[in-house]
Design an enzyme around this catalytic site. Structure first.
Site, mmCIF file in Angstrom:
data_model
loop_
_atom_site.group_PDB
_atom_site.id
_atom_site.type_symbol
_atom_site.label_atom_id
_atom_site.label_comp_id
_atom_site.label_asym_id
_atom_site.label_seq_id
_atom_site.Cartn_x
_atom_site.Cartn_y
_atom_site.Cartn_z
ATOM 1 N N HIS A 116 0.843 -1.211 0.000
ATOM 2 C CA HIS A 116 0.000 0.000 0.000
ATOM 3 C C HIS A 116 0.869 1.249 0.000
ATOM 4 O O HIS A 116 0.960 1.915 1.037
ATOM 5 C CB HIS A 116 -0.893 -0.005 1.240
ATOM 6 C CG HIS A 116 -2.073 0.909 1.138
ATOM 7 N ND1 HIS A 116 -2.064 2.209 1.554
ATOM 8 C CD2 HIS A 116 -3.317 0.691 0.673
ATOM 9 C CE1 HIS A 116 -3.248 2.761 1.375
ATOM 10 N NE2 HIS A 116 -4.022 1.858 0.849
ATOM 11 N N PHE A 117 1.399 1.699 -0.911
ATOM 12 C CA PHE A 117 1.655 1.192 -2.249
ATOM 13 C C PHE A 117 3.161 1.125 -2.403
ATOM 14 O O PHE A 117 3.825 2.085 -2.016
ATOM 15 C CB PHE A 117 1.054 2.124 -3.289
ATOM 16 C CG PHE A 117 -0.439 2.309 -3.081
ATOM 17 C CD1 PHE A 117 -1.328 1.373 -3.576
ATOM 18 C CD2 PHE A 117 -0.942 3.400 -2.388
ATOM 19 C CE1 PHE A 117 -2.709 1.537 -3.406
ATOM 20 C CE2 PHE A 117 -2.312 3.569 -2.210
ATOM 21 C CZ PHE A 117 -3.196 2.631 -2.724
#
Length: 158
Positions: free
Chosen positions: A62-63
């Site tokens: 994420h991410f």
């Protein structure tokens, strides 16, 4: 000038370190989202601190190319700060009890939380009845609101 100090009175708890948090609430890595609690006023408010590190496991997905702390975990961090406040207010008999979300309302995400940020989690009691508490919370980074929410939780035995 003679000043007498009452040695029998107990000073109110105003801060809680990580060792004490681990005794108070059942959350553990990787779901423990509060490093310490400062500026606590029992039965009223508290400020939690979360030092956001690139080593957090959620950043792997994420991410990976642009790491951002998931908003739901920012809200969870506010709730855990409130949990420490509730347990501190009720005292030793409430340690280790579970605190469950009952509702989360009015959530707003204002800016991303990224590695290196120091998240300040401001929670204020709105009301409480028996074992149900309602809070308003704000998550700040560098004095700017990153997220805000109103949430209710219930404390109960495990």
């Amino acid at each position: 000038m003679n000043v007498q100090v009452d040695q029998t009175s107990v000073a109110p708890v105003t801060s809680v370190d990580i060792k004490r948090i681990l005794q108070m609430i059942p959350h553990r890595y990787p779901m423990l989202m509060v490093d310490k609690v400062i500026d606590m006023q029992l039965d009223q408010s508290a400020v939690g601190i979360k030092n956001v590190s690139i080593n957090e496991p959620f950043f792997q997905g994420h991410f990976p190319s642009d790491p951002v702390m998931p908003g739901v975990l920012v809200v969870e961090a506010m709730a855990q700060t409130a949990c420490v406040l509730v347990v501190s207010t009720f005292g030793a008999q409430s340690e280790g009890k579970l605190v469950y979300f009952m509702s989360i309302d009015g959530v707003r995400f204002r800016r991303p939380v990224v590695p290196g940020d120091r998240l300040e989690l401001h929670v204020q009691k709105v009301q409480s009845r028996a074992n149900v508490w309602k809070f308003s919370g704000r998550a700040l980074v560098d004095g700017k609101v990153a997220a805000e929410a109103t949430f209710a939780a219930m404390i109960r035995d495990m």
